[in-house]
Design an enzyme around this catalytic site. Structure first.
Site, short mmCIF file in Angstrom:
data_model
loop_
_atom_site.label_atom_id
_atom_site.label_comp_id
_atom_site.label_asym_id
_atom_site.label_seq_id
_atom_site.Cartn_x
_atom_site.Cartn_y
_atom_site.Cartn_z
N ASP A 48 0.84 -1.20 0.00
CA ASP A 48 0.00 0.00 0.00
C ASP A 48 0.87 1.25 0.00
O ASP A 48 1.87 1.30 -0.73
CB ASP A 48 -0.92 -0.03 1.23
CG ASP A 48 -2.25 0.65 0.98
OD1 ASP A 48 -2.25 1.90 0.92
OD2 ASP A 48 -3.27 -0.04 0.85
N HIS A 87 -3.44 5.74 3.74
CA HIS A 87 -4.23 4.59 3.30
C HIS A 87 -3.67 3.27 3.84
O HIS A 87 -4.42 2.41 4.32
CB HIS A 87 -4.26 4.56 1.77
CG HIS A 87 -5.27 3.64 1.17
ND1 HIS A 87 -4.96 2.36 0.76
CD2 HIS A 87 -6.59 3.81 0.90
CE1 HIS A 87 -6.03 1.78 0.26
NE2 HIS A 87 -7.04 2.64 0.32
N SER A 231 -11.57 -0.76 0.04
CA SER A 231 -10.21 -0.83 0.58
C SER A 231 -10.20 -1.25 2.04
O SER A 231 -9.27 -1.92 2.49
CB SER A 231 -9.53 0.53 0.47
OG SER A 231 -9.19 0.83 -0.86
#
Length: 281
Positions: A48, A87, A231
């Site tokens: 990520d 994220h 996600s």
């Protein structure tokens, strides 16, 4: 009645009762699959944007790496740069919350403002597969079809070498990869309030729905935010996979996927479809 294709990317406007599934074998319960397991000894890699190592909702990170691309090519190196956009930290925090004793690793393939490229994503995923991590959380995908065959071959390699790639479906109904491949375990989000509810999707290509709407996740600077997206459903399933593999380390990826399917809350053994949805705990 809503078309089955509406279930593909997320479970919106429908409830678990709308998608009952009859299991074709003996009942595998959540208690059998992951009950009492904390993921101890299972190695989970989050591919990520990096992970903020000292975030209280993430805990220890056993290794952090970054994919570098320059005039010398593409390579993977250790790094202490942490997370560049939040994220990856969010995903790592969900994995940690679900499987608190797993070993957690990070490979950064995204840059600031969520920037990235297909070749860097491919390189990071390839490195993770080569390290033979037990579970790889990939809350990313690419729409570039020129990477499709390389990604497919890599997903197959992971599948046959017992690395479970848990991949997020795109948030919109577009073609992207590698979540579309049958060799990975693909995840969309549902809108139910139960933070531990796992559902099987009887209308693939997305195979599972997990909590990913309006969830609290860790963010940069030790903060938290509430956010929505496939996600954030994906690392919940990655954490469950870690718990299953810690309790049943002999399972292949095929068997892991089967166990998750049979333990899903909307799947019933025999003719039990009239029963109310059982809890995922």
């Amino acid at each position: 009645m809503t078309s089955p294709t509406a279930l593909t990317w997320s479970l919106r406007g429908r409830s678990p009762a709308d998608i009952p599934v009859a299991a074709d074998g003996p009942e595998v319960t959540p208690e059998w699959a992951w009950g009492g397991s904390t993921g101890r000894g299972v190695r989970v890699c989050v591919v990520d944007s990096g992970v903020e190592r000292d975030h209280p909702m993430v805990g220890p990170v056993d290794g952090s790496f970054v994919v570098l691309k320059d005039e010398d090519g593409i390579r993977v190196e250790p790094t202490d740069t942490g997370d560049v956009c939040g994220h990856g930290t969010a995903c790592a925090g969900i994995v940690r919350r679900t499987a608190p004793d797993c070993e957690l690793y990070s490979v950064r393939v995204l840059g600031e403002r969520f920037s990235g490229s297909g070749d860097v994503l491919l390189a990071g995923l390839r490195w993770a597969v080569e390290q033979r991590f037990d579970v790889v959380n990939l809350s990313l995908s690419t729409t570039r079809t020129r990477f499709t065959e390389e990604l497919r071959a890599l997903a197959d390699e992971a599948y046959f070498h017992r690395t479970a790639i848990i991949a997020s479906a795109h948030n919109t109904p577009v073609e992207s990869f590698p979540w579309r491949f049958s060799s990975v375990i693909s995840v969309g989000s549902h809108q139910e309030d139960d933070p531990e509810l796992l559902l099987y999707n009887p209308a693939p290509p997305v195979e599972f729905f997990a909590p990913g709407q309006n969830v609290t996740v860790p963010w940069l600077g030790g903060a938290t935010i509430r956010t929505t997206g496939n996600s954030f459903a994906t690392p919940y399933l990655a954490g469950l996979a870690a718990r299953v593999l810690a309790k049943h380390p002999q399972l292949t990826v095929f068997q892991l996927k089967s166990a998750l399917y049979q333990a899903a809350s909307n799947v019933r053994a025999g003719n039990g479809l009239e029963n109310t949805t059982r809890g995922a705990r």
